[in-house]
Every structure is written in structure tokens, then in C-alpha cells.
Design an enzyme around this catalytic site. Sequence first.
Site, PDB file in Angstrom:
ATOM      1  N   LYS A  30       8.346  16.969  -1.220  1.00 39.91           N
ATOM      2  CA  LYS A  30       7.992  16.847   0.205  1.00 39.91           C
ATOM      3  C   LYS A  30       9.202  16.803   1.144  1.00 39.91           C
ATOM      4  O   LYS A  30       9.151  17.356   2.238  1.00 39.91           O
ATOM      5  CB  LYS A  30       7.163  15.577   0.430  1.00 39.91           C
ATOM      6  N   ASP A  52      -0.372  14.099   6.350  1.00 44.85           N
ATOM      7  CA  ASP A  52      -0.628  12.742   5.844  1.00 44.85           C
ATOM      8  C   ASP A  52      -0.863  11.771   7.013  1.00 44.85           C
ATOM      9  O   ASP A  52      -1.667  10.843   6.902  1.00 44.85           O
ATOM     10  CB  ASP A  52       0.568  12.233   5.014  1.00 44.85           C
ATOM     11  N   ASN A  66       8.740  -4.462  -0.231  1.00 50.08           N
ATOM     12  CA  ASN A  66       9.031  -3.452  -1.243  1.00 50.08           C
ATOM     13  C   ASN A  66       9.813  -4.074  -2.391  1.00 50.08           C
ATOM     14  O   ASN A  66      10.606  -4.991  -2.183  1.00 50.08           O
ATOM     15  CB  ASN A  66       9.821  -2.278  -0.641  1.00 50.08           C
ATOM     16  N   ARG A  93      15.323  -0.396   0.041  1.00 46.57           N
ATOM     17  CA  ARG A  93      14.520   0.757   0.468  1.00 46.57           C
ATOM     18  C   ARG A  93      13.561   0.342   1.604  1.00 46.57           C
ATOM     19  O   ARG A  93      13.311   1.104   2.531  1.00 46.57           O
ATOM     20  CB  ARG A  93      13.722   1.280  -0.728  1.00 46.57           C
ATOM     21  N   GLY A 150      -8.235   5.254  -1.378  1.00 49.50           N
ATOM     22  CA  GLY A 150      -7.333   6.345  -1.016  1.00 49.50           C
ATOM     23  C   GLY A 150      -7.943   7.736  -0.996  1.00 49.50           C
ATOM     24  O   GLY A 150      -7.360   8.663  -0.422  1.00 49.50           O
TER      25      GLY A 150
HETATM   26  P1  NDP Z   1       7.087   7.135  -4.005  1.00 52.40           P
HETATM   27  O1  NDP Z   1       7.505   7.383  -5.400  1.00 52.40           O
HETATM   28  O2  NDP Z   1       7.853   7.740  -2.887  1.00 52.40           O
HETATM   29  O3  NDP Z   1       7.058   5.528  -3.756  1.00 52.40           O
HETATM   30  C1  NDP Z   1       6.509   4.658  -4.704  1.00 52.40           C
HETATM   31  C2  NDP Z   1       6.429   3.244  -4.128  1.00 52.40           C
HETATM   32  O4  NDP Z   1       5.778   2.399  -5.098  1.00 52.40           O
HETATM   33  C3  NDP Z   1       7.801   2.611  -3.862  1.00 52.40           C
HETATM   34  O5  NDP Z   1       7.706   1.738  -2.759  1.00 52.40           O
HETATM   35  C4  NDP Z   1       8.044   1.814  -5.167  1.00 52.40           C
HETATM   36  O6  NDP Z   1       8.930   0.730  -5.005  1.00 52.40           O
HETATM   37  C5  NDP Z   1       6.647   1.291  -5.412  1.00 52.40           C
HETATM   38  N1  NDP Z   1       6.417   0.892  -6.815  1.00 52.40           N
HETATM   39  C6  NDP Z   1       6.216   1.709  -7.874  1.00 52.40           C
HETATM   40  N2  NDP Z   1       6.008   0.984  -8.994  1.00 52.40           N
HETATM   41  C7  NDP Z   1       6.092  -0.334  -8.614  1.00 52.40           C
HETATM   42  C8  NDP Z   1       5.964  -1.570  -9.295  1.00 52.40           C
HETATM   43  N3  NDP Z   1       5.732  -1.605 -10.605  1.00 52.40           N
HETATM   44  N4  NDP Z   1       6.075  -2.726  -8.589  1.00 52.40           N
HETATM   45  C9  NDP Z   1       6.308  -2.701  -7.246  1.00 52.40           C
HETATM   46  N5  NDP Z   1       6.446  -1.555  -6.539  1.00 52.40           N
HETATM   47  C10 NDP Z   1       6.335  -0.379  -7.208  1.00 52.40           C
HETATM   48  O7  NDP Z   1       5.552   7.562  -3.952  1.00 52.40           O
HETATM   49  P2  NDP Z   1       4.651   7.915  -2.663  1.00 52.40           P
HETATM   50  O8  NDP Z   1       5.019   7.019  -1.564  1.00 52.40           O
HETATM   51  O9  NDP Z   1       4.659   9.371  -2.409  1.00 52.40           O
HETATM   52  O10 NDP Z   1       3.189   7.569  -3.232  1.00 52.40           O
HETATM   53  C11 NDP Z   1       2.800   6.219  -3.474  1.00 52.40           C
HETATM   54  C12 NDP Z   1       1.323   6.188  -3.883  1.00 52.40           C
HETATM   55  O11 NDP Z   1       0.526   6.641  -2.805  1.00 52.40           O
HETATM   56  C13 NDP Z   1       0.992   7.113  -5.085  1.00 52.40           C
HETATM   57  O12 NDP Z   1       0.086   6.436  -5.932  1.00 52.40           O
HETATM   58  C14 NDP Z   1       0.310   8.295  -4.464  1.00 52.40           C
HETATM   59  O13 NDP Z   1      -0.645   8.877  -5.301  1.00 52.40           O
HETATM   60  C15 NDP Z   1      -0.375   7.633  -3.262  1.00 52.40           C
HETATM   61  N6  NDP Z   1      -0.610   8.606  -2.192  1.00 52.40           N
HETATM   62  C16 NDP Z   1      -1.880   8.740  -1.723  1.00 52.40           C
HETATM   63  C17 NDP Z   1      -2.158   9.632  -0.727  1.00 52.40           C
HETATM   64  C18 NDP Z   1      -3.564   9.768  -0.264  1.00 52.40           C
HETATM   65  O14 NDP Z   1      -3.845  10.737   0.454  1.00 52.40           O
HETATM   66  N7  NDP Z   1      -4.440   8.851  -0.587  1.00 52.40           N
HETATM   67  C19 NDP Z   1      -1.120  10.485  -0.118  1.00 52.40           C
HETATM   68  C20 NDP Z   1       0.202  10.267  -0.694  1.00 52.40           C
HETATM   69  C21 NDP Z   1       0.426   9.358  -1.685  1.00 52.40           C
HETATM   70  P3  NDP Z   1      10.535   0.956  -5.187  1.00 52.40           P
HETATM   71  O15 NDP Z   1      11.019   1.561  -3.898  1.00 52.40           O
HETATM   72  O16 NDP Z   1      11.062  -0.421  -5.412  1.00 52.40           O
HETATM   73  O17 NDP Z   1      10.703   1.882  -6.374  1.00 52.40           O
END
Ligand code: NDP
Length: 286
Positions: free
Chosen positions: A66, A102, A151, A156, A249
Site C-alpha cells: 500500500k 479505506d 500500540n 510506532r 470489520g
Molecule cells: P500492519 O501490519 O500495518 O499493523 C499491524 C498492527 O497490529 C500494529 O499496530 C502491530 O503492532 C499490531 N500487532 C500485531 N500483532 C500484535 C500483538 N500480538 N500484540 C499487540 N499488537 C499487535 O497491519 P494493518 O494496519 O494493515 O492491518 C491491521 C489489521 O486490520 C489486519 O488484521 C487487517 O486485516 C485489518 N484490516 C481490515 C480492514 C477492513 O476493511 N476491515 C482494512 C485494512 C486492514 P506493532 O506496531 O507493535 O507491531
Amino acid sequence: MTRLVTLIGYPLKHSVSAVFQQAAFSECGLDLKYENWETPEAELAGAVDRLRGVSIAGANVTIPCKEKIVPLLDELSDTAQRISAVNTVVNRDGRLMGFNTDVEGFVSSLLHDAGYRLRNRKVVLLGAGGVARAVMFALLNQEVTWVTVFNRSVDRGRALVRAFTRSAGRIPLTALPWEDLETSVALKDCDLLVNCTSIGMRYSSTEGETPLVADLIPKDALVYDLVYNPEETPFLREAKKAGAETLGGLSMLIHQGAASFELWTGRKAPLDIMFRSAREALARGA
Ligand code: NDP
């Protein structure tokens, strides 16, 4: 000639976009085919070149492409430019235009599927990744009262807040460490709690997990989990246990997809068909 709309990202095998977009094309009698192009970052430039062909109407873009696709496009919408992320590309005679639906998907889903307006709301975001950027942009545009971001990696979270501080104007933005959730006043006091993390996503390492248990979820808030697979996530179950209103979602997924459909086709998207076909695909275990 059948034209293609493609999905660019990696991995793609669990995406349901192809299912509901193809159902929408068929419902509207459009000669369009939706095709997944699994594209690791290293292959992105080649895939973008192929999008310029006459047989391509456009594309969706997902993780991890993206942000990386932004400099490869010819023009960006104002929103895509300000978020620095594109989830929709339209091919206009070989010129590639980038959009981000989005933001619209988030706002429309709340309005149409929960009757919820964002103005003057106090908002807590869990997560600070790609989707959190689009959500933050939407919240500021809709003039919420404040936004607090938790977060896992607090740096971040802080970077997200810094990136939006100027456009927030007088709206207070705060980034806090994940560990503060248990004692957070903001969490207790918020009107809207949005999970922008991937915690609880099917087939991930956190499948079956919830970012918060019921005891910590404010019962008067609307709890919105952006994770859409499974449709009822562990977080939504905890929120219901706490007595809170919930939204899943799938709602945002369909509304962002509907906005993309309208950009490619100029036609109104058949939301009912899109919801139904996506739900069926998720129930089949997509
Ligand atoms: P990114 O990979 O950019 O971000 C992931 C986020 O999740 C970060 O803040 C990360 O924290 C956090 N995270 C992951 N694992 C853990 C954990 N075990 N404990 C705490 N925090 C955690 O992904 P996106 O932002 O693109 O997507 C996030 C979610 O949103 C996905 O599940 C995706 O499918 C969903 N989504 C849904 C959409 C919809 O239309 N409904 C559209 C886009 C996304 P850290 O920074 O610390 O790694």
C-alpha cells in the site's frame, strides 16, 4: 474484451475481495474479471507496469504494497497523498491514478451499519499500523474530540501521532504504551474503541486471541474490530460480554470495496450482494 481488475499484495490466499467484487461485477452485468496477483514487494514495480495495459481497468492494493506503490503511480487523490497509502488504482488510458478508499470505508461503515456519527466522539485506537493511519485521517476529518493510540511498539504509536499532529489542529492526540491499557482513564472514558491491530485474525499467530478482555472494555462504547476474518472475532465476543455495542470489520471491508468498485466502473455498488457473497466465503473458511 474482458478487462481485468487485479489485487496486488502478498500473501493473498485468504482475501475475500475477489469473491465479492466478482459477484458485484456479475450482478451489474459488467465484462470485468477480478484476479489475484500475488506480488511480494520485490515484484511490485513489474506488476505496476503491467497495470498500464489496455486490458486492465484497475487494481486493489494490500499488504505489503500500500505504501510502496505510492511513488510508482502517475497521480494521487488528495486523501491518498495525505495518508501516503493507496488501496485502489484506476487505469485511465495508461495513466495510473491512486486512491485510498479505506477512509471512506471506515466512515461509511459506521454510518450505514451502526448509525454512528464520529463528530465530537472520544476515540481509542488499538494499533498504529497501516489501517490505523487511514482511520486516524478519517477521525480528524470528522472532527472527533480526542484520539488516544495504544500500540505494542510505543515508538510506532508516537510516530503515528506525530504524523497527524499538524492536521489535528486543536484535537488532542496521545500515544501510550500497550501496558497502560489496564489502568487507562482514556479507555474507560472513550465513546468508540477501534481495534486496528491484527490480533485475533484467522490463520495468524494470534488467531483466537483478543486485544482486551471483557473486564477492561467500556460497556457504553461502540467497539469496532477491523479484523473481519472470522466475522465474529474473540474481541467482539468479549465486547458483547461487557455489554457494549459492536461492529465487525466486514462492514469496512465491503464499504471500501464498494468505493473502489465505483471508481473502476462509475456504477453504484450492489452492497447487499457484496455482503452476502463475502459472508458466504468467510463461512466456508476463506
Ligand atoms: P500492519 O501490519 O500495518 O499493523 C499491524 C498492527 O497490529 C500494529 O499496530 C502491530 O503492532 C499490531 N500487532 C500485531 N500483532 C500484535 C500483538 N500480538 N500484540 C499487540 N499488537 C499487535 O497491519 P494493518 O494496519 O494493515 O492491518 C491491521 C489489521 O486490520 C489486519 O488484521 C487487517 O486485516 C485489518 N484490516 C481490515 C480492514 C477492513 O476493511 N476491515 C482494512 C485494512 C486492514 P506493532 O506496531 O507493535 O507491531
